[in-house]
Design a protein around this motif. Structure first.
Motif, PDB file in Angstrom:
ATOM      1  N   ALA A 139      39.870 -22.755 -50.464  1.00 28.84           N
ATOM      2  CA  ALA A 139      40.956 -23.715 -51.000  1.00 28.84           C
ATOM      3  C   ALA A 139      41.839 -24.482 -49.739  1.00 28.84           C
ATOM      4  O   ALA A 139      42.034 -25.676 -49.901  1.00 28.84           O
ATOM      5  CB  ALA A 139      42.341 -22.603 -51.759  1.00 28.84           C
ATOM      6  N   THR A 140      41.919 -23.851 -48.652  1.00 27.51           N
ATOM      7  CA  THR A 140      42.444 -24.618 -47.603  1.00 27.51           C
ATOM      8  C   THR A 140      41.497 -25.617 -47.034  1.00 27.51           C
ATOM      9  O   THR A 140      42.045 -26.584 -46.678  1.00 27.51           O
ATOM     10  CB  THR A 140      42.767 -23.589 -46.414  1.00 27.51           C
ATOM     11  N   ARG A 141      40.277 -25.548 -46.944  1.00 25.72           N
ATOM     12  CA  ARG A 141      39.097 -26.646 -46.833  1.00 25.72           C
ATOM     13  C   ARG A 141      39.382 -27.862 -47.557  1.00 25.72           C
ATOM     14  O   ARG A 141      39.560 -28.742 -47.026  1.00 25.72           O
ATOM     15  CB  ARG A 141      37.996 -25.719 -46.605  1.00 25.72           C
ATOM     16  N   ARG A 142      39.357 -27.333 -48.989  1.00 26.77           N
ATOM     17  CA  ARG A 142      39.485 -28.353 -49.893  1.00 26.77           C
ATOM     18  C   ARG A 142      40.952 -29.191 -49.826  1.00 26.77           C
ATOM     19  O   ARG A 142      40.918 -30.440 -49.971  1.00 26.77           O
ATOM     20  CB  ARG A 142      39.344 -27.875 -51.522  1.00 26.77           C
ATOM     21  N   LEU A 143      41.858 -28.623 -49.534  1.00 25.84           N
ATOM     22  CA  LEU A 143      43.024 -29.173 -49.376  1.00 25.84           C
ATOM     23  C   LEU A 143      43.236 -30.121 -48.196  1.00 25.84           C
ATOM     24  O   LEU A 143      43.671 -31.411 -48.430  1.00 25.84           O
ATOM     25  CB  LEU A 143      44.270 -28.256 -49.230  1.00 25.84           C
ATOM     26  N   VAL A 144      42.576 -29.739 -47.349  1.00 27.24           N
ATOM     27  CA  VAL A 144      42.785 -30.640 -45.983  1.00 27.24           C
ATOM     28  C   VAL A 144      41.675 -31.829 -46.115  1.00 27.24           C
ATOM     29  O   VAL A 144      42.113 -32.874 -45.734  1.00 27.24           O
ATOM     30  CB  VAL A 144      42.310 -29.844 -44.893  1.00 27.24           C
ATOM     31  N   SER A 145      40.660 -31.598 -46.872  1.00 22.79           N
ATOM     32  CA  SER A 145      39.970 -32.738 -46.978  1.00 22.79           C
ATOM     33  C   SER A 145      40.408 -33.687 -47.996  1.00 22.79           C
ATOM     34  O   SER A 145      40.298 -34.926 -47.808  1.00 22.79           O
ATOM     35  CB  SER A 145      38.370 -32.239 -47.621  1.00 22.79           C
ATOM     36  N   ALA A 146      41.000 -33.451 -49.231  1.00 25.37           N
ATOM     37  CA  ALA A 146      41.564 -34.067 -50.084  1.00 25.37           C
ATOM     38  C   ALA A 146      42.895 -34.738 -49.570  1.00 25.37           C
ATOM     39  O   ALA A 146      43.185 -35.945 -49.774  1.00 25.37           O
ATOM     40  CB  ALA A 146      42.117 -33.156 -51.275  1.00 25.37           C
ATOM     41  N   LEU A 157      43.357 -35.902 -46.761  1.00 22.49           N
ATOM     42  CA  LEU A 157      43.179 -37.194 -45.715  1.00 22.49           C
ATOM     43  C   LEU A 157      42.951 -38.637 -46.732  1.00 22.49           C
ATOM     44  O   LEU A 157      43.083 -39.507 -46.034  1.00 22.49           O
ATOM     45  CB  LEU A 157      41.633 -37.117 -44.976  1.00 22.49           C
ATOM     46  N   THR A 158      42.763 -38.433 -47.925  1.00 23.00           N
ATOM     47  CA  THR A 158      42.712 -39.749 -48.709  1.00 23.00           C
ATOM     48  C   THR A 158      43.684 -39.775 -49.961  1.00 23.00           C
ATOM     49  O   THR A 158      43.809 -40.773 -50.866  1.00 23.00           O
ATOM     50  CB  THR A 158      41.268 -39.641 -49.305  1.00 23.00           C
ATOM     51  N   SER A 159      44.705 -38.526 -49.783  1.00 28.29           N
ATOM     52  CA  SER A 159      45.443 -38.590 -51.160  1.00 28.29           C
ATOM     53  C   SER A 159      46.896 -39.100 -50.767  1.00 28.29           C
ATOM     54  O   SER A 159      47.160 -38.987 -49.503  1.00 28.29           O
ATOM     55  CB  SER A 159      45.675 -37.010 -51.685  1.00 28.29           C
ATOM     56  N   GLU A 160      47.627 -39.455 -51.760  1.00 28.50           N
ATOM     57  CA  GLU A 160      48.982 -39.738 -51.517  1.00 28.50           C
ATOM     58  C   GLU A 160      49.842 -38.311 -51.379  1.00 28.50           C
ATOM     59  O   GLU A 160      49.361 -37.501 -52.082  1.00 28.50           O
ATOM     60  CB  GLU A 160      49.640 -40.907 -52.638  1.00 28.50           C
ATOM     61  N   LEU A 161      50.810 -38.563 -50.757  1.00 30.20           N
ATOM     62  CA  LEU A 161      51.806 -37.322 -50.624  1.00 30.20           C
ATOM     63  C   LEU A 161      52.135 -36.490 -52.111  1.00 30.20           C
ATOM     64  O   LEU A 161      51.741 -35.373 -52.158  1.00 30.20           O
ATOM     65  CB  LEU A 161      53.255 -37.598 -49.794  1.00 30.20           C
ATOM     66  N   GLY A 162      52.680 -37.165 -52.775  1.00 33.61           N
ATOM     67  CA  GLY A 162      53.089 -36.450 -54.170  1.00 33.61           C
ATOM     68  C   GLY A 162      52.096 -35.936 -54.853  1.00 33.61           C
ATOM     69  O   GLY A 162      52.058 -34.549 -55.189  1.00 33.61           O
ATOM     70  N   PRO A 163      50.692 -36.578 -55.215  1.00 28.63           N
ATOM     71  CA  PRO A 163      49.604 -35.946 -55.802  1.00 28.63           C
ATOM     72  C   PRO A 163      49.296 -34.587 -55.107  1.00 28.63           C
ATOM     73  O   PRO A 163      48.790 -33.557 -55.709  1.00 28.63           O
ATOM     74  CB  PRO A 163      48.598 -36.737 -56.114  1.00 28.63           C
ATOM     75  N   HIS A 164      49.351 -34.802 -53.647  1.00 32.02           N
ATOM     76  CA  HIS A 164      48.822 -33.789 -52.834  1.00 32.02           C
ATOM     77  C   HIS A 164      49.544 -32.634 -52.899  1.00 32.02           C
ATOM     78  O   HIS A 164      49.276 -31.445 -52.656  1.00 32.02           O
ATOM     79  CB  HIS A 164      48.630 -34.118 -51.399  1.00 32.02           C
ATOM     80  N   LEU A 165      51.170 -32.825 -52.859  1.00 31.71           N
ATOM     81  CA  LEU A 165      52.071 -31.712 -53.065  1.00 31.71           C
ATOM     82  C   LEU A 165      51.902 -30.835 -54.334  1.00 31.71           C
ATOM     83  O   LEU A 165      51.924 -29.603 -54.306  1.00 31.71           O
ATOM     84  CB  LEU A 165      53.502 -32.214 -53.073  1.00 31.71           C
ATOM     85  N   ASP A 166      51.516 -31.522 -55.498  1.00 39.67           N
ATOM     86  CA  ASP A 166      51.294 -30.985 -56.600  1.00 39.67           C
ATOM     87  C   ASP A 166      49.874 -30.016 -56.560  1.00 39.67           C
ATOM     88  O   ASP A 166      49.793 -28.819 -56.768  1.00 39.67           O
ATOM     89  CB  ASP A 166      50.864 -31.753 -57.854  1.00 39.67           C
ATOM     90  N   ARG A 167      48.857 -30.560 -55.726  1.00 33.18           N
ATOM     91  CA  ARG A 167      47.647 -29.891 -55.450  1.00 33.18           C
ATOM     92  C   ARG A 167      47.956 -28.703 -54.674  1.00 33.18           C
ATOM     93  O   ARG A 167      47.369 -27.609 -55.134  1.00 33.18           O
ATOM     94  CB  ARG A 167      46.697 -30.682 -54.751  1.00 33.18           C
ATOM     95  N   GLU A 168      48.912 -28.855 -53.719  1.00 32.09           N
ATOM     96  CA  GLU A 168      49.250 -27.511 -52.914  1.00 32.09           C
ATOM     97  C   GLU A 168      49.683 -26.400 -53.695  1.00 32.09           C
ATOM     98  O   GLU A 168      49.320 -25.326 -53.790  1.00 32.09           O
ATOM     99  CB  GLU A 168      50.006 -27.990 -51.632  1.00 32.09           C
ATOM    100  N   ALA A 169      50.657 -26.789 -54.559  1.00 35.70           N
ATOM    101  CA  ALA A 169      51.336 -26.017 -55.553  1.00 35.70           C
ATOM    102  C   ALA A 169      50.491 -25.268 -56.311  1.00 35.70           C
ATOM    103  O   ALA A 169      50.499 -24.113 -56.423  1.00 35.70           O
ATOM    104  CB  ALA A 169      52.482 -26.656 -56.327  1.00 35.70           C
ATOM    105  N   ARG A 170      49.612 -25.859 -56.912  1.00 35.70           N
ATOM    106  CA  ARG A 170      48.697 -25.295 -57.986  1.00 35.70           C
ATOM    107  C   ARG A 170      47.583 -24.087 -56.920  1.00 35.70           C
ATOM    108  O   ARG A 170      47.462 -23.203 -57.577  1.00 35.70           O
ATOM    109  CB  ARG A 170      47.874 -26.221 -58.507  1.00 35.70           C
ATOM    110  N   ALA A 171      47.324 -24.858 -56.067  1.00 35.01           N
ATOM    111  CA  ALA A 171      46.331 -23.801 -55.218  1.00 35.01           C
ATOM    112  C   ALA A 171      47.030 -22.518 -54.716  1.00 35.01           C
ATOM    113  O   ALA A 171      46.484 -21.507 -54.594  1.00 35.01           O
ATOM    114  CB  ALA A 171      45.817 -24.481 -53.911  1.00 35.01           C
ATOM    115  N   LEU A 172      48.319 -22.846 -54.297  1.00 42.54           N
ATOM    116  CA  LEU A 172      49.056 -21.666 -53.777  1.00 42.54           C
ATOM    117  C   LEU A 172      49.540 -20.704 -54.903  1.00 42.54           C
ATOM    118  O   LEU A 172      49.353 -19.385 -54.617  1.00 42.54           O
ATOM    119  CB  LEU A 172      50.640 -22.119 -53.169  1.00 42.54           C
ATOM    120  N   ALA A 173      49.608 -21.080 -56.071  1.00 43.37           N
ATOM    121  CA  ALA A 173      50.179 -20.183 -57.277  1.00 43.37           C
ATOM    122  C   ALA A 173      48.738 -19.262 -57.512  1.00 43.37           C
ATOM    123  O   ALA A 173      48.733 -18.099 -57.638  1.00 43.37           O
ATOM    124  CB  ALA A 173      50.355 -20.959 -58.465  1.00 43.37           C
ATOM    125  N   THR A 174      47.523 -20.017 -57.387  1.00 38.19           N
ATOM    126  CA  THR A 174      46.294 -19.464 -57.826  1.00 38.19           C
ATOM    127  C   THR A 174      45.903 -18.280 -56.703  1.00 38.19           C
ATOM    128  O   THR A 174      45.487 -17.220 -56.940  1.00 38.19           O
ATOM    129  CB  THR A 174      45.174 -20.355 -57.800  1.00 38.19           C
TER     130      THR A 174
END
Length: 264
Positions: free
Chosen positions: A209-216, A218-235
């Motif tokens: 999950a961490t590898r995918r978050l770091v990769s994503a 690099l090209t994501s805007e902050l808002g969508p990326h924060l949502d992605r982090e929240a989903r990954a953390l909950a999982t």
């Protein structure tokens, strides 16, 4: 076999470039061997990958001798075959949950830089040196070099390395972020094994999950990326690894992370 792979019972996959007498230059057979090794890692319950190379040099890039024996359509077809296999291998390694450690020594050039840069942790012997080499022979980059370099060292430094083909020492490579750290040549194998073994005992799903978050990121805007982090953390928190990690922390003991089904 020009690429060897050994997958231990504990989940460590050691992938070895075995063409040391040719500087581990990548020909079609080696590119396909790397793809076979990557696919084996994807099939098995691998928790960490250790990439090493036999001989004095880690990888000097493509096999120009092989390329020079072809011309015209035959050369173009051959280069597509080599890069298709090599790039599929890189994509497969990148898609694993298991983190990759690379141990590099001696000359690292061309596609060898791509292999070194693709690892999550790259250890370089003090005697390692890095040269892009592509434009020096009238080629453009492959093996993800034009993707990895700007992200690791910044676009300005990447263009400096790619256009001038200047030789970069191991110490400079560490300073600019091309490699993680340097070690004495005689300690490279042991330090790489220690690093891989430490990752092997870690939370593999959380690593993925961490590898995918770091990769994503690099090209994501902050808002969508924060949502992605929240989903990954909950999982992660609700999974076996998260529960064991918190229990170990509260119990003041070392965690014993379970082996979980890989996510590809």
């Amino acid at each position: 076999m020009r690429v060897g792979i050994e997958i231990r019972e504990d989940g460590l996959a050691q992938v070895t470039l075995r063409r040391g007498d040719a500087g581990n230059a990548i020909d079609l057979e080696m590119a396909r061997g790397l793809l076979d090794a990557a696919r084996a890692c994807a099939r098995e319950d691998v928790r960490a990958v250790l990439l090493t190379a036999e001989g004095k040099s880690f990888c000097v890039g493509g096999d120009l001798g092989e390329f020079s024996r072809l011309s015209g359509d035959a050369l173009e077809k051959h280069l597509f075959a080599v890069t298709d296999a090599l790039h599929d291998a890189l994509r497969t390694f990148a898609g694993l949950d298991a983190p990759m450690v690379a141990a590099v020594q001696g000359a690292v050039a061309g596609a060898g830089i791509g292999l070194a840069a693709a690892a999550d942790v790259t250890l370089a012997a003090d005697n390692a040196s890095f040269t892009a080499a592509y434009t020096g022979i009238g080629y453009s980059p492959d093996a993800g070099v034009s993707w990895f370099l700007p992200r690791l060292v910044g676009p300005k430094r990447a263009l400096d390395l790619l256009l001038t083909n200047r030789r970069t020492t191991a110490s400079e490579a560490a300073a600019i972020g091309l490699v993680s750290r340097t070690v004495a040549p005689g300690e490279l194998a042991a330090e790489a094994s220690r690093t891989a073994d430490a990752l092997l005992r870690g939370p593999t799903a959380a690593f993925g999950a961490t590898r995918r978050l770091v990769s994503a990121g690099l090209t994501s805007e902050l808002g969508p990326h924060l949502d992605r982090e929240a989903r990954a953390l909950a999982t992660a928190a609700g999974g076996e690894e998260g529960r064991e990690g918190v229990a170990a922390f509260l119990g003041k003991r070392a965690p014993d992370f379970p082996r979980v089904a890989p996510q590809h």
